[in-house]
Design an enzyme around this catalytic site. Structure first.
Site, short mmCIF file in Angstrom:
data_model
loop_
_atom_site.label_atom_id
_atom_site.label_comp_id
_atom_site.label_asym_id
_atom_site.label_seq_id
_atom_site.Cartn_x
_atom_site.Cartn_y
_atom_site.Cartn_z
N HIS A 127 9.68 0.24 -15.37
CA HIS A 127 9.05 1.37 -14.67
C HIS A 127 9.62 1.38 -13.24
O HIS A 127 10.01 0.34 -12.71
CB HIS A 127 7.54 1.09 -14.63
CG HIS A 127 6.69 2.20 -14.12
ND1 HIS A 127 6.54 2.45 -12.78
CD2 HIS A 127 5.93 3.12 -14.76
CE1 HIS A 127 5.70 3.48 -12.63
NE2 HIS A 127 5.32 3.89 -13.83
N ASP A 144 5.42 -7.69 -14.79
CA ASP A 144 4.70 -6.45 -14.54
C ASP A 144 3.83 -6.18 -15.77
O ASP A 144 4.33 -5.75 -16.81
CB ASP A 144 5.69 -5.32 -14.30
CG ASP A 144 5.02 -3.95 -14.29
OD1 ASP A 144 3.78 -3.88 -14.34
OD2 ASP A 144 5.76 -2.94 -14.23
N GLN A 201 1.09 -2.28 -18.19
CA GLN A 201 0.90 -1.67 -19.50
C GLN A 201 0.39 -2.69 -20.53
O GLN A 201 -0.11 -2.32 -21.57
CB GLN A 201 2.24 -1.07 -19.96
CG GLN A 201 2.12 0.12 -20.85
CD GLN A 201 1.29 1.22 -20.23
OE1 GLN A 201 0.25 1.59 -20.77
NE2 GLN A 201 1.71 1.73 -19.07
N LYS A 209 -5.59 1.37 -15.67
CA LYS A 209 -5.07 1.44 -17.04
C LYS A 209 -5.90 0.54 -17.97
O LYS A 209 -5.66 0.46 -19.17
CB LYS A 209 -3.60 1.01 -17.07
CG LYS A 209 -2.67 2.00 -16.36
CD LYS A 209 -1.24 1.63 -16.60
CE LYS A 209 -0.30 2.20 -15.56
NZ LYS A 209 -0.05 3.65 -15.71
N CYS A 226 8.38 7.84 -15.42
CA CYS A 226 8.74 6.98 -14.28
C CYS A 226 9.69 5.86 -14.71
O CYS A 226 9.58 4.73 -14.25
CB CYS A 226 7.51 6.39 -13.61
SG CYS A 226 6.44 7.65 -12.93
#
Lengths: 419, 147
Positions: A136, A213, A216, A239, A377
């Site tokens: 991302h 990261d 998600q 999220k 993104c």
């Protein structure tokens, strides 16, 4: 109960997870869009919030609203207790210690914090930061800025056409100058679950630091930062069915202790004079100013809600949705799925022959189906796949097999319209 | 509002088979437009002689709305003076953003895009080619973006 009756009753077949009861916890799901029941499939962008999260925000602002870490009075005590309680909840969720949890505005700020307060101090000119093709923008741009500041170089590990990391290629790109690997746990655009534990092992053997990261991953995958043995883990609250504006950076205690502050201000200091300021210990050293107290409390409520439902039950339910959606869309002529990794979270990107994703999304919106169309993104990834954009349906714990059917019908409708 | 108000027959036709979808050799004006939100790209080519557009064309990747808008735009501005093109730009912009259109301007086929006004998130799809064309006429060297 027959399998059909179970579906009609909103029960998931392979587990005791009762999705119709869960849906009742999310007020926003109960509405019509363009005269149709909302089918919210843009969960990779942000999720809807359960009532317990909304109540936590409401209760904080109606009863306990005060600043943290300073007041002698009762409300400040309550606010501080709730805020630090939230930190403990997050720590348990990640299998970390509370002082390893830094509250940020989101995953983006968490990554920027790690880049500027940690990586900047270890990078020399010519050092290398390894990223992957499916990152991302929030896990690309902070490193690009850092590379400009330090003279370090970005090295990119490639993926195959299914959207899976090529691990041998990744390993080949590790050099004696590699100081840090920044990698997504789950790809937001394709749903690929990356083998981050293996990446951490490779890195550890070479003395390379790893930032994962997890923006998600957090809503879909069980996270154990100790088992992973990563140095940093970043995710966002919104999220994960929590409020916007709150996120988390996990950092190993030994690293956080060595790191200089990220921003200066109140609460991050021990003592201040015009000659010299002594900084507070982690995690407070990295939380300058009044934090998003309500957000942290709301995030903790979301985490407690999720763990109450059962993370494995949620994962099973979402896997069922993903399988059904993959099947349903594959059967539609002209549909091409983008991202077919063998390990995937419940994200389904696709393109329709001859119809632009934006037009697909507009038709779907008319059927009440909310999806994302665009580059998600992840422009370098789209470039790699040779696509300007995709349509993305992303599932959450409250989605149903019936909604998968509505999605498939809406995609067929788009095909008819653009025939 | 019914979906067919947005995707009118004329839009679908121009979206599928865009007119003037080509490059102009030795254009007097040329510019690239980009919508970073959706990845749509359009390059507008113009040939302007004695203050009049004698040829207009475009190339690029976009949705049905932006492709049809570019196609209809190139058809419409051909033969118009720069001043007339400027008036059309203003009128078109007013139409797709739901504002009153100056009564002295005839939009003709462009009216097929009036339905866009009901879809605020799609307005930029329709206006990208127009902003790009306007930037090209103004001699802007930098690519136009919608953001």
């Amino acid at each position: 109960m027959s399998p059909q009756a179970a579906v009609a009753a909103g029960c998931s077949l392979s587990s005791g997870f009762n999705v119709s009861r869960v849906r009742g916890d999310f007020p926003a799901l109960d509405q019509l869009v363009h005269g149709r029941p909302l089918v919210y499939l843009d969960n990779a962008a942000t999720t809807q919030k359960p009532r317990v999260v909304l109540d936590a925000l409401f209760n904080f602002y109606t009863r306990d609203c005060a600043n943290v870490h300073r007041g002698v009075h009762e409300l400040s005590r309550r606010a501080t207790e709730a805020y630090e309680g939230a930190r403990r909840t997050v720590a348990r969720f990640l299998n970390a210690a509370p002082h390893e949890i830094v509250f940020t505005r989101g995953a983006t700020e968490a990554i920027n914090l790690a880049a500027q307060a940690f990586a900047r101090s270890i990078l020399r000119e010519g050092d290398e930061i390894l990223l992957t093709e499916l990152e991302h923008h929030s896990n690309i741009v902070p490193w690009q800025l850092l590379a400009e500041q330090t003279g370090a170089r970005l090295v990119v590990a490639p993926i195959n056409d299914r959207g899976e990391l090529l691990m041998e290629e990744l390993e080949r790109r590790l050099s004696p100058r590699t100081r840090l690997i920044a990698v997504a746990h789950v790809s937001n655009a394709l749903g690929t679950i990356n083998p981050v534990a293996e990446i951490c092992r490779m890195a550890r053997a070479r003395g390379i630091r790893v930032l994962v990261d997890g923006a998600q991953a957090a809503p879909h995958v069980r996270i154990d930062v100790r088992a992973l043995d990563c140095d940093f883990y970043a995710f966002s609250g919104h999220k994960l069915y929590g409020p916007t504006g709150i996120g988390v950076l996990y950092g190993k205690a030994e690293l956080l202790e060595r790191m200089p502050p990220y921003q200066g201000g109140g609460d991050m200091i021990r003592s201040v004079s015009f000659e010299k300021t002594l900084f507070n210990d982690p995690p407070y050293r990295f939380e300058a100013g009044t934090p998003h107290i309500a957000g942290a409390i709301g995030l903790a409520a979301a985490i407690e809600y999720l763990t109450g439902l059962g993370l494995d039950e949620i994962a099973r339910h979402e896997y069922e949705l993903l399988s059904a959606a993959t099947r349903a869309l594959s059967e539609i002529p002209g549909v091409r799925l983008v991202g077919t990794a063998s390990h995937k979270a419940a994200v389904l990107s696709f393109v329709l022959d001859g119809i632009h994703p934006h037009d697909v999304a507009t038709v779907l919106d008319h059927e009440g189906v909310a999806v994302r169309a665009g580059h998600h993104c992840a422009q370098p990834l789209m470039e790699r796949l040779g696509l300007p954009a995709t349509t993305r349906a992303s599932f959450a714990l409250y989605n149903t097999l019936e909604e998968v059917e509505v999605l498939a019908r809406a995609v067929r409708r788009a095909r008819e319209l653009f025939g | 509002m019914a979906l067919e108000n947005l995707y009118q027959q004329l839009i679908m036709d121009h979206g599928r088979r865009p007119r003037n979808f080509r490059a102009i050799e030795q254009p007097t004006h040329q510019l690239e437009g980009y919508n970073p939100l959706c990845g749509d790209r359009v390059t507008v080519y113009l040939k302007v002689e004695n203050g009049r557009v004698t040829d207009a064309a475009f190339q690029g990747v976009g949705c049905a709305i932006s492709t049809a808008s570019a196609s209809l735009m190139t058809e419409t501005i051909k033969g118009k003076t720069e001043a007339e093109v400027e008036q059309l730009f203003e009128a078109f912009h007013a139409m797709v953003t739901g504002k009153p259109v100056h009564p002295g301007v005839t939009l003709g086929k462009l009216s097929a895009l009036a339905g866009v006004a009901a879809y605020p998130v799609r307005v930029k799809c329709a206006t990208l080619p127009w902003h790009t064309m306007k930037g090209a006429l103004a001699g802007a060297g930098q690519p136009v973006t919608t953001e």
